[in-house]
Design an enzyme around this catalytic site. Structure first.
Site, PDB file in Angstrom:
ATOM      1  N   ASP A  38       1.018  -1.081   0.043  1.00 48.94           N
ATOM      2  CA  ASP A  38       0.084   0.125  -0.152  1.00 48.94           C
ATOM      3  C   ASP A  38       0.878   1.182   0.090  1.00 48.94           C
ATOM      4  O   ASP A  38       1.804   1.231   0.818  1.00 48.94           O
ATOM      5  CB  ASP A  38      -0.890   0.232   1.434  1.00 48.94           C
ATOM      6  CG  ASP A  38      -1.678   1.313   1.375  1.00 48.94           C
ATOM      7  OD1 ASP A  38      -1.603   1.905   0.380  1.00 48.94           O
ATOM      8  OD2 ASP A  38      -2.419   1.526   2.369  1.00 48.94           O
ATOM      9  N   GLU A  88      29.919   8.814   2.914  1.00 51.33           N
ATOM     10  CA  GLU A  88      30.143   7.517   3.086  1.00 51.33           C
ATOM     11  C   GLU A  88      29.866   6.664   2.080  1.00 51.33           C
ATOM     12  O   GLU A  88      29.893   5.715   2.168  1.00 51.33           O
ATOM     13  CB  GLU A  88      28.891   7.357   4.388  1.00 51.33           C
ATOM     14  CG  GLU A  88      27.451   7.142   3.986  1.00 51.33           C
ATOM     15  CD  GLU A  88      26.762   6.799   5.107  1.00 51.33           C
ATOM     16  OE1 GLU A  88      26.649   5.819   5.343  1.00 51.33           O
ATOM     17  OE2 GLU A  88      26.069   7.566   5.514  1.00 51.33           O
ATOM     18  N   CYS A 120      26.322   9.321   8.101  1.00 49.47           N
ATOM     19  CA  CYS A 120      25.715  10.456   7.593  1.00 49.47           C
ATOM     20  C   CYS A 120      26.179  11.748   8.694  1.00 49.47           C
ATOM     21  O   CYS A 120      25.758  12.898   8.192  1.00 49.47           O
ATOM     22  CB  CYS A 120      23.972  10.607   8.064  1.00 49.47           C
ATOM     23  SG  CYS A 120      23.415   8.985   7.063  1.00 49.47           S
ATOM     24  N   THR A 161      13.854   3.922   0.914  1.00 52.45           N
ATOM     25  CA  THR A 161      14.805   5.253   1.520  1.00 52.45           C
ATOM     26  C   THR A 161      15.961   5.467   0.956  1.00 52.45           C
ATOM     27  O   THR A 161      16.716   6.304   1.354  1.00 52.45           O
ATOM     28  CB  THR A 161      14.910   5.006   3.054  1.00 52.45           C
ATOM     29  OG1 THR A 161      15.823   3.940   3.180  1.00 52.45           O
ATOM     30  CG2 THR A 161      13.529   4.496   3.872  1.00 52.45           C
ATOM     31  N   SER A 210      18.180   0.983  14.440  1.00 51.47           N
ATOM     32  CA  SER A 210      18.845   2.266  13.768  1.00 51.47           C
ATOM     33  C   SER A 210      17.711   3.318  14.176  1.00 51.47           C
ATOM     34  O   SER A 210      18.122   4.552  14.760  1.00 51.47           O
ATOM     35  CB  SER A 210      18.977   2.211  12.274  1.00 51.47           C
ATOM     36  OG  SER A 210      17.713   2.392  11.596  1.00 51.47           O
ATOM     37  N   HIS A 242      18.464  15.495  10.512  1.00 56.16           N
ATOM     38  CA  HIS A 242      18.825  14.511   9.482  1.00 56.16           C
ATOM     39  C   HIS A 242      17.489  13.637   9.232  1.00 56.16           C
ATOM     40  O   HIS A 242      16.970  13.159  10.171  1.00 56.16           O
ATOM     41  CB  HIS A 242      19.976  13.369  10.201  1.00 56.16           C
ATOM     42  CG  HIS A 242      20.181  12.152   9.223  1.00 56.16           C
ATOM     43  ND1 HIS A 242      20.497  12.517   7.998  1.00 56.16           N
ATOM     44  CD2 HIS A 242      19.979  10.986   9.550  1.00 56.16           C
ATOM     45  CE1 HIS A 242      20.549  11.269   7.260  1.00 56.16           C
ATOM     46  NE2 HIS A 242      20.259  10.282   8.404  1.00 56.16           N
ATOM     47  N   LYS A 251       9.799  11.624  14.304  1.00 53.72           N
ATOM     48  CA  LYS A 251       9.725  10.986  15.923  1.00 53.72           C
ATOM     49  C   LYS A 251      10.882  11.604  16.444  1.00 53.72           C
ATOM     50  O   LYS A 251      10.742  11.510  17.701  1.00 53.72           O
ATOM     51  CB  LYS A 251      10.345   9.473  15.091  1.00 53.72           C
ATOM     52  CG  LYS A 251       9.407   8.421  14.519  1.00 53.72           C
ATOM     53  CD  LYS A 251      10.197   7.316  13.893  1.00 53.72           C
ATOM     54  CE  LYS A 251       9.210   6.486  13.337  1.00 53.72           C
ATOM     55  NZ  LYS A 251       8.325   5.924  13.744  1.00 53.72           N
ATOM     56  N   ASN A 285      16.882   9.502   0.984  1.00 54.56           N
ATOM     57  CA  ASN A 285      18.089   9.915   1.979  1.00 54.56           C
ATOM     58  C   ASN A 285      19.120  10.131   1.169  1.00 54.56           C
ATOM     59  O   ASN A 285      19.605   9.690   0.112  1.00 54.56           O
ATOM     60  CB  ASN A 285      18.577   8.561   2.583  1.00 54.56           C
ATOM     61  CG  ASN A 285      19.212   8.622   4.009  1.00 54.56           C
ATOM     62  OD1 ASN A 285      19.862   9.770   4.249  1.00 54.56           O
ATOM     63  ND2 ASN A 285      19.381   7.529   4.876  1.00 54.56           N
ATOM     64  N   SER A 318      24.876   6.760  11.689  1.00 56.92           N
ATOM     65  CA  SER A 318      24.820   5.421  12.203  1.00 56.92           C
ATOM     66  C   SER A 318      26.311   5.115  12.745  1.00 56.92           C
ATOM     67  O   SER A 318      27.113   5.504  12.141  1.00 56.92           O
ATOM     68  CB  SER A 318      24.270   4.718  11.252  1.00 56.92           C
ATOM     69  OG  SER A 318      22.822   4.637  11.039  1.00 56.92           O
TER      70      SER A 318
HETATM   71  P1  HMG Z   1       9.683  -1.265   7.490  1.00 58.72           P
HETATM   72  O1  HMG Z   1       9.533  -2.419   8.609  1.00 58.72           O
HETATM   73  O2  HMG Z   1       9.484  -1.787   6.180  1.00 58.72           O
HETATM   74  O3  HMG Z   1       8.388  -0.480   7.946  1.00 58.72           O
HETATM   75  O4  HMG Z   1      10.807  -0.439   7.977  1.00 58.72           O
HETATM   76  P2  HMG Z   1       7.021  -0.241   9.125  1.00 58.72           P
HETATM   77  O5  HMG Z   1       6.403  -1.659   9.133  1.00 58.72           O
HETATM   78  O6  HMG Z   1       8.085  -0.121  10.409  1.00 58.72           O
HETATM   79  O7  HMG Z   1       6.284   0.908   8.560  1.00 58.72           O
HETATM   80  C1  HMG Z   1       6.924   2.069   8.695  1.00 58.72           C
HETATM   81  C2  HMG Z   1       5.891   3.075   9.092  1.00 58.72           C
HETATM   82  O8  HMG Z   1       4.705   3.111   8.222  1.00 58.72           O
HETATM   83  C3  HMG Z   1       5.156   2.707  10.367  1.00 58.72           C
HETATM   84  O9  HMG Z   1       4.763   3.875  11.020  1.00 58.72           O
HETATM   85  C4  HMG Z   1       3.841   2.078   9.908  1.00 58.72           C
HETATM   86  O10 HMG Z   1       2.694   2.194  10.960  1.00 58.72           O
HETATM   87  C5  HMG Z   1       3.562   2.924   8.773  1.00 58.72           C
HETATM   88  P3  HMG Z   1       5.663   4.152  12.646  1.00 58.72           P
HETATM   89  O11 HMG Z   1       5.068   3.018  13.366  1.00 58.72           O
HETATM   90  O12 HMG Z   1       6.902   4.188  12.243  1.00 58.72           O
HETATM   91  O13 HMG Z   1       4.968   5.479  12.798  1.00 58.72           O
HETATM   92  N1  HMG Z   1       2.497   2.128   7.728  1.00 58.72           N
HETATM   93  C6  HMG Z   1       1.763   2.849   7.132  1.00 58.72           C
HETATM   94  N2  HMG Z   1       1.248   4.086   7.240  1.00 58.72           N
HETATM   95  C7  HMG Z   1       0.021   4.490   6.588  1.00 58.72           C
HETATM   96  N3  HMG Z   1      -0.394   3.611   5.591  1.00 58.72           N
HETATM   97  C8  HMG Z   1      -0.088   2.178   5.536  1.00 58.72           C
HETATM   98  C9  HMG Z   1       0.960   1.812   6.436  1.00 58.72           C
HETATM   99  N4  HMG Z   1       1.705   0.624   6.625  1.00 58.72           N
HETATM  100  C10 HMG Z   1       2.673   0.899   7.358  1.00 58.72           C
HETATM  101  N5  HMG Z   1      -0.606   1.207   4.693  1.00 58.72           N
HETATM  102  C11 HMG Z   1      12.340   1.022   8.252  1.00 58.72           C
HETATM  103  C12 HMG Z   1      10.882   0.955   7.868  1.00 58.72           C
HETATM  104  C13 HMG Z   1      12.280   2.684   8.455  1.00 58.72           C
HETATM  105  C14 HMG Z   1      13.020   0.526   9.524  1.00 58.72           C
HETATM  106  C15 HMG Z   1      13.158   0.622   6.785  1.00 58.72           C
HETATM  107  O14 HMG Z   1      12.826   1.754   5.883  1.00 58.72           O
HETATM  108  C16 HMG Z   1      14.465   0.895   7.050  1.00 58.72           C
HETATM  109  O15 HMG Z   1      15.422   0.012   7.548  1.00 58.72           O
HETATM  110  N6  HMG Z   1      15.130   1.872   6.537  1.00 58.72           N
HETATM  111  C17 HMG Z   1      16.724   2.045   6.513  1.00 58.72           C
HETATM  112  C18 HMG Z   1      17.023   2.464   7.886  1.00 58.72           C
HETATM  113  C19 HMG Z   1      16.967   3.987   8.383  1.00 58.72           C
HETATM  114  O16 HMG Z   1      16.375   4.708   7.499  1.00 58.72           O
HETATM  115  N7  HMG Z   1      16.855   4.148   9.614  1.00 58.72           N
HETATM  116  C20 HMG Z   1      16.635   5.420  10.183  1.00 58.72           C
HETATM  117  C21 HMG Z   1      17.537   5.859  11.345  1.00 58.72           C
HETATM  118  S1  HMG Z   1      19.204   5.423  11.272  1.00 58.72           S
HETATM  119  C22 HMG Z   1      19.817   6.890  10.347  1.00 58.72           C
HETATM  120  O17 HMG Z   1      19.080   7.770  10.280  1.00 58.72           O
HETATM  121  C23 HMG Z   1      21.244   6.620   9.628  1.00 58.72           C
HETATM  122  C24 HMG Z   1      21.136   6.580   8.216  1.00 58.72           C
HETATM  123  O18 HMG Z   1      20.703   7.632   7.516  1.00 58.72           O
HETATM  124  C25 HMG Z   1      22.433   5.823   7.718  1.00 58.72           C
HETATM  125  C26 HMG Z   1      23.786   6.622   8.042  1.00 58.72           C
HETATM  126  O19 HMG Z   1      23.761   7.325   9.127  1.00 58.72           O
HETATM  127  O20 HMG Z   1      24.557   6.621   7.302  1.00 58.72           O
HETATM  128  C27 HMG Z   1      20.037   5.245   7.770  1.00 58.72           C
END
Ligand code: HMG
Length: 397
Positions: A38, A88, A120, A161, A210, A242, A251, A285, A318
């Site tokens: 979705d 990175e 990042c 992302t 993360s 970020h 968040k 990102n 990270s």
């Molecule tokens: P996921 O498991 O696919 O998604 O991973 P989810 O099931 O947690 O859903 C995400 C959100 O969408 C949730 O909302 C759901 O409820 C909602 P939340 O509970 O978080 O408020 N949702 C919906 N909303 C509306 N309609 C729908 C629906 N279905 C679900 N139908 C995850 C999500 C971010 C974990 C994944 O994308 C990921 O692993 N991303 C990469 C890691 C990342 O970005 N981490 C962020 C922090 S770390 C960071 O910022 C450093 C980084 O930039 C790297 C660096 O420093 O170099 C990553």
């Protein structure tokens, strides 16, 4: 407690700032449809619409050079004695990507050039190094570029992302856009939430860990900021975070509000941050560049006059390192913005079909690199032409 530098006498900060992004865009709507997800999960759940993708003849160097060229075209090279390249997604284990940019831009040889890495975070790390150099000699200027291509495995949770962009900015005394205040809060702790081993094109990530690590680091950096004489939460007018995906900023701000004893309503928090999220939502990102895209989004999409407003800036990388600091917006900043060029960069991207997007994705493993030429695709001023005798070849167009 550290004695603050007196920036009221000699403000130092960002004088000019711009970004470049990839030649292509890929709509998350297409990804959702193909993967049977979705689209609300992407649009509302993580707050992302589109990801930028580099063409076959673009990379962190070409995007960085394109952004930095805009800074040099306007400001010239006088006073620039340092070029810092934060990334990175480095293209070489030894040679700084900054040296390629230096060559493409034809910068004077009397410049020190280095690459900096900590996920990042290193863009803000480079900014802090630049502030120190200018504080020591206010005649000097520092050109900083933060450039990354964010790549995760196909069909992985991180895939929506992905993104790509480069931010470039000039740090100098008496800046025209943001005067950075002396107080800063820093935080480092060793956590395996996201990393990219040398043999991989794509990052490995524990998504949920993360998010927790990021929120933990926000609290830690903010506490250190307060312990080092930082402004009260109530005295900060805007917050730029970020944004690995824009919902992460929401968040983070909710967590910070709760940390300082305030209520944290999700819709109100999202509305409060809205003007900082436009560019990241449309680019994805961009790792080191992301927090600077948030700042540019604020400066260029907020209709209120921001002169004199204090902005809190939170960088998270990270692994993990975070920093929280503030700056005040300088009178006349509007005249220095590049909003029209940024709109053009976003609007002129060539959309990818799902198959074309998959074809451009490099896969997981780094294979042995042999000589190859890339097709001519980008219309940016610089292109990556391929590899010859193990050397990367860049061209001015
Ligand atoms: P996921 O498991 O696919 O998604 O991973 P989810 O099931 O947690 O859903 C995400 C959100 O969408 C949730 O909302 C759901 O409820 C909602 P939340 O509970 O978080 O408020 N949702 C919906 N909303 C509306 N309609 C729908 C629906 N279905 C679900 N139908 C995850 C999500 C971010 C974990 C994944 O994308 C990921 O692993 N991303 C990469 C890691 C990342 O970005 N981490 C962020 C922090 S770390 C960071 O910022 C450093 C980084 O930039 C790297 C660096 O420093 O170099 C990553």
């Amino acid at each position: 407690m550290n004695a603050p530098v007196n920036t009221a006498v000699n403000p130092i900060g960002i004088h000019d700032i711009t970004f470049a992004t990839g030649h292509h865009s890929f709509a998350l709507e297409t990804l959702a449809a193909k993967h049977g997800i979705d689209v609300g999960k992407f649009h509302k759940g993580i707050g992302q619409e589109v990801m930028s993708q580099p063409a076959a003849d673009e990379d962190i160097v070409t995007m960085a050079a394109t952004a930095a060229k805009r800074i040099i075209d306007r400001n010239g090279t006088d006073g620039i004695r340092t070029l810092l390249f934060a990334t990175e997604s480095g293209v070489d284990q030894s040679k700084s990507a900054g040296v390629y940019v230096h060559g493409l831009l034809g910068l004077p040889s009397r410049v020190r050039t280095i690459e900096m890495k900590q996920a990042c975070y290193s863009g803000v790390g480079a900014l802090q190094v630049a502030l120190g150099i200018v504080a020591r000699n206010p005649q000097e200027k520092v050109l900083v570029v933060a450039s990354d291509v964010a790549r995760y495995d196909l069909n992985s949770g991180g895939e929506p992302t992905q993104g790509a962009a480069a931010a470039a900015f000039l740090v100098q005394a008496n800046p025209g856009i943001l005067a950075v205040e002396p107080a800063s809060g820093v935080y480092t702790y060793d956590v395996q939430d996201f990393w990219r081993p040398n043999d991989r094109h794509t990052a490995l990530v524990d998504g949920k860990l993360s998010i927790d690590a990021y929120l933990n680091a926000v609290r830690g950096a903010y506490d250190d900021f307060i312990d080092h004489g930082g402004a009260d939460f109530a005295a900060i007018d805007r917050f730029c975070y970020h944004q690995p995906f824009t919902k992460m900023a929401v968040k983070a701000h909710m967590a910070l509000r709760e940390h300082v004893g305030l209520s944290a309503d999700k819709a109100e928090t999202a509305a409060e941050l809205e003007t900082t999220m436009h560019y990241n939502r449309m680019i994805g990102n961009s790792y080191t560049a992301s927090v600077f895209l948030a700042l540019m989004s604020l400066l260029e999409t907020e209709s209120d006059n921001l002169v004199g407003k204090r902005v809190g800036i939170l960088s998270y990388g990270s692994g993990a390192v975070a920093e929280f600091f503030t700056g005040t917006i300088v009178d006349g900043y509007q005249k220095l913005l590049h909003a029209d060029e940024h709109k053009k960069a976003l609007d002129s991207r060539e959309p990818l079909t799902y198959d074309a997007y998959r074809d451009l994705h490099p896969g997981t493993r780094v294979a042995d690199i042999t000589d190859y030429d890339t097709p001519e695709v980008t219309d940016a001023p610089f292109r990556f032409a391929g590899v010859k005798d193990h050397s990367r070849i860049y061209q001015r167009r």
